[in-house]
Scaffold this motif. Structure first.
Motif, PDB file in Angstrom:
ATOM      1  N   LEU A   1      64.030  55.240  59.516  1.00 37.76           N
ATOM      2  CA  LEU A   1      65.016  54.479  58.751  1.00 37.76           C
ATOM      3  C   LEU A   1      66.407  54.634  59.337  1.00 37.76           C
ATOM      4  O   LEU A   1      67.191  53.653  59.404  1.00 37.76           O
ATOM      5  N   ALA A   2      66.750  55.848  59.783  1.00 43.31           N
ATOM      6  CA  ALA A   2      68.057  56.057  60.410  1.00 43.31           C
ATOM      7  C   ALA A   2      68.189  55.254  61.699  1.00 43.31           C
ATOM      8  O   ALA A   2      69.233  54.638  61.968  1.00 43.31           O
ATOM      9  N   LEU A   3      67.129  55.257  62.504  1.00 40.29           N
ATOM     10  CA  LEU A   3      67.162  54.451  63.736  1.00 40.29           C
ATOM     11  C   LEU A   3      67.263  52.967  63.423  1.00 40.29           C
ATOM     12  O   LEU A   3      67.962  52.212  64.117  1.00 40.29           O
ATOM     13  N   LEU A   4      66.585  52.532  62.370  1.00 35.64           N
ATOM     14  CA  LEU A   4      66.658  51.124  61.977  1.00 35.64           C
ATOM     15  C   LEU A   4      68.062  50.752  61.522  1.00 35.64           C
ATOM     16  O   LEU A   4      68.563  49.656  61.842  1.00 35.64           O
ATOM     17  N   LEU A   5      68.719  51.646  60.806  1.00 35.33           N
ATOM     18  CA  LEU A   5      70.099  51.380  60.390  1.00 35.33           C
ATOM     19  C   LEU A   5      71.026  51.251  61.580  1.00 35.33           C
ATOM     20  O   LEU A   5      71.902  50.366  61.608  1.00 35.33           O
ATOM     21  N   ARG A   6      70.856  52.117  62.570  1.00 37.40           N
ATOM     22  CA  ARG A   6      71.709  52.022  63.758  1.00 37.40           C
ATOM     23  C   ARG A   6      71.458  50.713  64.504  1.00 37.40           C
ATOM     24  O   ARG A   6      72.401  50.033  64.942  1.00 37.40           O
ATOM     25  N   THR A   7      70.200  50.341  64.627  1.00 34.46           N
ATOM     26  CA  THR A   7      69.880  49.077  65.302  1.00 34.46           C
ATOM     27  C   THR A   7      70.443  47.887  64.538  1.00 34.46           C
ATOM     28  O   THR A   7      70.974  46.927  65.133  1.00 34.46           O
ATOM     29  N   ALA A   8      70.336  47.949  63.198  1.00 30.27           N
ATOM     30  CA  ALA A   8      70.872  46.848  62.387  1.00 30.27           C
ATOM     31  C   ALA A   8      72.382  46.738  62.540  1.00 30.27           C
ATOM     32  O   ALA A   8      72.940  45.622  62.617  1.00 30.27           O
ATOM     33  N   ALA A   9      73.073  47.900  62.603  1.00 27.81           N
ATOM     34  CA  ALA A   9      74.535  47.879  62.784  1.00 27.81           C
ATOM     35  C   ALA A   9      74.899  47.286  64.136  1.00 27.81           C
ATOM     36  O   ALA A   9      75.847  46.486  64.255  1.00 27.81           O
ATOM     37  N   GLU A  10      74.170  47.630  65.181  1.00 34.53           N
ATOM     38  CA  GLU A  10      74.433  47.069  66.503  1.00 34.53           C
ATOM     39  C   GLU A  10      74.175  45.560  66.521  1.00 34.53           C
ATOM     40  O   GLU A  10      74.943  44.782  67.109  1.00 34.53           O
ATOM     41  N   ASP A  11      73.090  45.149  65.866  1.00 32.48           N
ATOM     42  CA  ASP A  11      72.768  43.713  65.830  1.00 32.48           C
ATOM     43  C   ASP A  11      73.822  42.931  65.062  1.00 32.48           C
ATOM     44  O   ASP A  11      74.184  41.797  65.459  1.00 32.48           O
ATOM     45  N   ARG A  12      74.343  43.515  63.950  1.00 34.98           N
ATOM     46  CA  ARG A  12      75.382  42.804  63.198  1.00 34.98           C
ATOM     47  C   ARG A  12      76.644  42.629  64.026  1.00 34.98           C
ATOM     48  O   ARG A  12      77.254  41.545  64.044  1.00 34.98           O
ATOM     49  N   ALA A  13      77.040  43.689  64.719  1.00 37.51           N
ATOM     50  CA  ALA A  13      78.243  43.585  65.555  1.00 37.51           C
ATOM     51  C   ALA A  13      78.037  42.580  66.686  1.00 37.51           C
ATOM     52  O   ALA A  13      78.936  41.784  67.008  1.00 37.51           O
ATOM     53  N   THR A  14      76.855  42.588  67.274  1.00 38.88           N
ATOM     54  CA  THR A  14      76.562  41.645  68.357  1.00 38.88           C
ATOM     55  C   THR A  14      76.538  40.211  67.830  1.00 38.88           C
ATOM     56  O   THR A  14      77.027  39.267  68.497  1.00 38.88           O
ATOM     57  N   SER A  15      75.981  40.032  66.628  1.00 37.73           N
ATOM     58  CA  SER A  15      75.930  38.688  66.045  1.00 37.73           C
ATOM     59  C   SER A  15      77.335  38.157  65.770  1.00 37.73           C
ATOM     60  O   SER A  15      77.625  36.956  66.002  1.00 37.73           O
ATOM     61  N   ARG A  16      78.224  39.036  65.282  1.00 40.45           N
ATOM     62  CA  ARG A  16      79.602  38.580  65.035  1.00 40.45           C
ATOM     63  C   ARG A  16      80.298  38.200  66.330  1.00 40.45           C
ATOM     64  O   ARG A  16      81.016  37.183  66.404  1.00 40.45           O
ATOM     65  N   ALA A  17      80.100  39.012  67.358  1.00 37.64           N
ATOM     66  CA  ALA A  17      80.713  38.691  68.643  1.00 37.64           C
ATOM     67  C   ALA A  17      80.147  37.384  69.210  1.00 37.64           C
ATOM     68  O   ALA A  17      80.886  36.549  69.787  1.00 37.64           O
ATOM     69  N   THR A  18      78.842  37.197  69.060  1.00 40.28           N
ATOM     70  CA  THR A  18      78.222  35.957  69.546  1.00 40.28           C
ATOM     71  C   THR A  18      78.764  34.742  68.795  1.00 40.28           C
ATOM     72  O   THR A  18      79.033  33.675  69.385  1.00 40.28           O
ATOM     73  N   ALA A  19      78.948  34.907  67.468  1.00 39.06           N
ATOM     74  CA  ALA A  19      79.500  33.797  66.684  1.00 39.06           C
ATOM     75  C   ALA A  19      80.929  33.464  67.112  1.00 39.06           C
ATOM     76  O   ALA A  19      81.319  32.286  67.210  1.00 39.06           O
ATOM     77  N   ASN A  20      81.727  34.503  67.386  1.00 37.88           N
ATOM     78  CA  ASN A  20      83.093  34.261  67.859  1.00 37.88           C
ATOM     79  C   ASN A  20      83.096  33.521  69.195  1.00 37.88           C
ATOM     80  O   ASN A  20      83.883  32.590  69.408  1.00 37.88           O
ATOM     81  N   ALA A  21      82.204  33.992  70.098  1.00 40.77           N
ATOM     82  CA  ALA A  21      82.173  33.317  71.421  1.00 40.77           C
ATOM     83  C   ALA A  21      81.697  31.874  71.295  1.00 40.77           C
ATOM     84  O   ALA A  21      82.229  30.958  71.960  1.00 40.77           O
ATOM     85  N   GLN A  22      80.701  31.658  70.427  1.00 42.40           N
ATOM     86  CA  GLN A  22      80.190  30.287  70.282  1.00 42.40           C
ATOM     87  C   GLN A  22      81.212  29.374  69.607  1.00 42.40           C
ATOM     88  O   GLN A  22      81.212  28.142  69.844  1.00 42.40           O
ATOM     89  N   SER A  23      82.095  29.980  68.778  1.00 34.98           N
ATOM     90  CA  SER A  23      83.119  29.127  68.150  1.00 34.98           C
ATOM     91  C   SER A  23      84.117  28.589  69.155  1.00 34.98           C
ATOM     92  O   SER A  23      84.812  27.584  68.895  1.00 34.98           O
TER      93      SER A  23
END
Length: 424
Positions: free
Chosen positions: A24-46
């Motif tokens: 669960l701890a590893l999943l939380l870290r992966t989810a946090a990385e994915d959220r940050a990456t998704s926000r950056a991807t959304a900014n770049a796509q905008s």
């Protein structure tokens, strides 16, 4: 047992917590990385529509505004090599995206998201957004701390439940052990209150049944011994009448004394069997007087069988922690063995001396000797009951001493009773 059960439950709980919380701890870290990456991807796509259609100044203003709002490095690499926004040298990922491929790559500063934008007349434009490691791990440490505290709480709860469960098992077992020790100390009225699991309740009931059965058997045995002892009264009475009818006063007195001694022994046996009493542990007897009296009694028989008697008694009194009847029975048993297991005319010696906090009584003869296992109850070399040495041994132990078997220099038997003396 209680500690072992608690340790076992703790170990199992820790393993279960680790098995669930680590993934669960590893999943939380992966989810946090994915959220940050998704926000950056959304900014770049905008930025893609603006970069593909607007002029350079408009693109510059838009990129700078996005950098200010997002707080992360964002760069736009134009086909002519111009870099808008955050200044940065082209990375291998940017060079790959300049060929028309969008991708995400890891860097020393974090993770970069590069998007290839086509549509400009001068070539392919690349948008690069960098996700710092701090942003990818934001909130992960706090989540891990919460998970750790939750795991610790679960282990403590499991430990408390295990301890309570262990007490429900250990307490009945402790009661069983206590009742067993009480029964071993002859407290036959001790009973256990069956409790705990069904198996322990069954054991408690069986122990109570066993204690009751032992008590019944002992009562039956005492009644039989008492009845048998009481039956000896009739022949004793007849023997006393025969003694009184003897013409020789000395013979009459001697036989009467013997009958009196036998009657006292029978009376003590009846009392012991009927009222469950043993010789008083606090009784104190003068060993010199008792031994002298019993040796004098056996000396008559020794004279008739041609035996020499050597008597060595220390000046009295020498008090010992045993009743007169028990000490007399022990001396009679030792002297009776001499007459029973040695030929006529075999000399014997009786010696009584103090030795520290004990009084040592030694009966030695010049006969064939004695086997080492003869002190075992029921063991006999000559077909007798085998109880004589056991009677002497129990008398010695009752006083706080012991019985020892040895040999005389000539090979005969030497039996030593170490009798405890009362403390001053």
């Amino acid at each position: 047992m209680r500690a072992r059960l608690a340790l076992l439950v703790t170990a199992v709980s820790v393993l279960i917590v680790i098995a669930f919380l680590v993934p669960l701890a590893l999943l939380l870290r992966t989810a946090a990385e994915d959220r940050a990456t998704s926000r950056a991807t959304a900014n770049a796509q905008s930025l893609a529509p603006v970069v593909g259609t607007a002029d350079v100044n408009t693109v510059r203003l838009t990129v700078e505004q996005l950098v200010a709002e997002s707080g992360r490095p964002v760069s736009v690499f134009l086909p002519d090599g111009t870099v808008l926004g955050t200044q940065s040298a082209p990375t291998p990922a940017v060079e790959l995206a300049a060929r028309g491929q969008s991708l995400t790559a890891e860097t020393a500063d974090g993770r970069e998201v590069v998007i290839a934008v086509q549509g400009r007349t001068d070539g392919i434009t690349v948008i690069r957004a960098v996700v710092p490691y701090d942003e990818m791990t934001a909130g992960v440490d706090r989540a891990w701390l919460v998970l750790a505290l939750l795991g610790l709480l679960l282990v403590l709860i499991a430990l408390a439940v295990a301890d309570r469960l262990a007490r429900t098992l250990v307490r009945p077992i402790g009661e069983l052990s206590a009742v067993s020790h009480r029964l071993a100390r002859a407290e036959l009225d001790a009973r256990v209150d069956p409790s705990g699991p069904a198996e322990l309740r069954e054991v408690g009931g069986a122990l109570n049944h066993l204690a009751g059965r032992i008590q019944e058997l002992l009562v039956q045995e005492r009644e039989q011994v008492a009845d048998l002892s009481h039956r000896l009264r009739t022949p004793l009475t007849a023997l006393r009448l025969e003694a009184e009818s003897l013409r020789d006063p000395q013979d009459a007195a001697r036989v009467t004394d013997a009958v009196d001694g036998l009657e006292r022994a029978v009376t003590g046996l009846i009392r012991q069997a009927r009222w469950h009493t043993r010789a008083d542990s606090a009784a104190v007897t003068d060993a010199v007087a008792t031994v002298a009296d019993r040796v004098a009694f056996w000396s008559v028989l020794a004279e008739e069988t041609g035996r020499r008697v050597d008597l060595d008694l220390a000046p009295g009194p020498l008090p010992v922690n045993v009743s007169t009847d028990e000490l007399a029975a022990a001396v009679d048993a030792l002297l009776g063995n001499v007459f029973a297991h040695t030929p006529d005319s075999t000399a014997f010696a009786v010696r009584l001396v103090p030795a520290g906090d004990q009084v040592v009584l030694t009966v030695a003869d010049e006969g064939p000797g004695i086997a080492a296992d003869s002190v075992r109850r029921g063991a006999s070399q000559a077909g007798s009951t085998g109880l004589g040495l056991d009677i002497a041994r129990r008398a010695a132990q009752a006083s706080g001493g012991r019985l020892e078997l040895g040999e005389t220099p000539g090979g005969g038997a030497a039996v030593t009773l170490r009798l405890g003396s009362p403390k001053p």
